[in-house]
Design an enzyme around this catalytic site. Structure first.
Site, short mmCIF file in Angstrom:
data_model
loop_
_atom_site.label_atom_id
_atom_site.label_comp_id
_atom_site.label_asym_id
_atom_site.label_seq_id
_atom_site.Cartn_x
_atom_site.Cartn_y
_atom_site.Cartn_z
N ASP A 101 0.86 -1.19 0.00
CA ASP A 101 0.00 0.00 0.00
C ASP A 101 0.90 1.24 0.00
O ASP A 101 1.45 1.64 1.03
CB ASP A 101 -0.91 0.00 1.23
CG ASP A 101 -2.02 -1.04 1.14
OD1 ASP A 101 -1.85 -2.05 0.43
OD2 ASP A 101 -3.06 -0.86 1.82
N LYS A 165 -6.80 3.37 -3.32
CA LYS A 165 -7.22 3.41 -1.92
C LYS A 165 -7.42 4.86 -1.50
O LYS A 165 -6.63 5.73 -1.88
CB LYS A 165 -6.16 2.72 -1.07
CG LYS A 165 -6.37 2.75 0.43
CD LYS A 165 -5.26 1.96 1.12
CE LYS A 165 -5.30 2.10 2.64
NZ LYS A 165 -4.19 1.35 3.30
N LYS A 201 -10.31 0.46 -2.48
CA LYS A 201 -10.21 0.24 -1.04
C LYS A 201 -10.49 1.53 -0.29
O LYS A 201 -9.65 2.42 -0.24
CB LYS A 201 -8.82 -0.29 -0.67
CG LYS A 201 -8.61 -0.51 0.83
CD LYS A 201 -7.24 -1.10 1.12
CE LYS A 201 -6.95 -1.18 2.61
NZ LYS A 201 -5.60 -1.75 2.90
#
Length: 259
Positions: A101, A165, A201
């Site tokens: 991430d 995300k 996400k």
């Protein structure tokens, strides 16, 4: 929600959670507890999301588990030392991370340095061998401007993100439905031309089944009823799991834990 509707949302949500501990005071003992919580009698979460220094420990604990290991790089500042971020990424994958991430350099991007942001994402992408995946954190609460969120989403996808995300969970405004709508619309717009599947996400502040349902409903509306799966949709959260288990078991209570 009725109890049956609550149970259905809870069962759907369980396998979509990236169970997270990114607390500054996280310890090896906390990682043991996180791994233990990742699988319960009702099933498993999709992944745990932890700091890089805990990857080896988690990999040993999860070696016979389907639960994936996600970690964060360039976190949470979204800094500009690309070489250091690439090295951090390579080490994380070598240690056993399945998913990276990356906080994109959102401050540089917001200041107009689009090429710098593109270059960092591309270099990190190139440092991640298949089947490991890249999630790019846009930090939408700091970008604020819908046009910037839209453009950041397009850039991340173009440079090879497997997921986009919303947030780190470390700023004042994290996941919002407004940002989610923008990001999902970009995914819908680019899905055909990219010829590959890119996921979404939302992360930060998602704690209740009502929260989860709102994001799932939005994804169903924009992407179609059969789009959401662990391959395309994750919740980044710490307290949501408690609410999910309560919902599956028919209890009303929901977690008050922070992200």
């Amino acid at each position: 929600m009725t109890s049956e509707a609550m149970k259905a949302v809870a069962k759907r949500t369980l396998g979509l959670i990236d169970l997270t501990n990114l607390n500054d005071d996280c310890t090896p003992s906390d990682i043991e507890k996180l791994v233990a919580r990742a699988t319960c009698e009702h099933g498993s979460v999709a992944a745990i999301c932890i700091y890089p220094q805990f990857i080896k420990q988690a990999a040993e604990l999860l070696k016979s588990s389907p639960v994936r290991i996600a970690t964060v790089v360039n976190f949470p500042q979204g800094g500009e030392d690309t070489l250091a971020v690439v090295e951090q990424t390579r080490q994380a994958v070598a240690d056993g991370a399945d998913e990276i991430d990356l906080v994109m350099p959102y401050k540089a991007f917001a200041a107009g340095r689009r090429g710098f942001a593109e270059d960092q994402i591309k270099k990190v992408r190139d440092a991640i061998p298949a089947p490991a995946q890249l999630k790019v954190i846009l930090e939408t609460g700091e970008l604020k401007d819908p046009r910037l969120i839209h453009l950041a989403s397009e850039i991340a996808i173009a440079q090879g993100a497997d997921f986009i995300k919303t947030s780190t969970g470390k700023v004042a405004v994290n996941a919002t439905l407004d940002a989610a709508e923008i990001m999902l619309n970009v995914l819908r717009e680019t899905s055909v031309e990219n010829h590959r599947q890119v996921g979404f996400k939302p992360a930060g502040g998602i704690r209740s089944l009502d929260d989860a349902k709102a994001y799932l409903d939005l994804a169903d509306e924009l992407m179609g009823q059969n789009w959401v799966s662990a391959a395309t949709f994750r919740f980044g959260a710490s307290g949501l799991l408690d609410a999910v288990i309560s919902g599956i078991e028919g209890h009303e209570e929901e977690s008050k834990e922070a992200y």
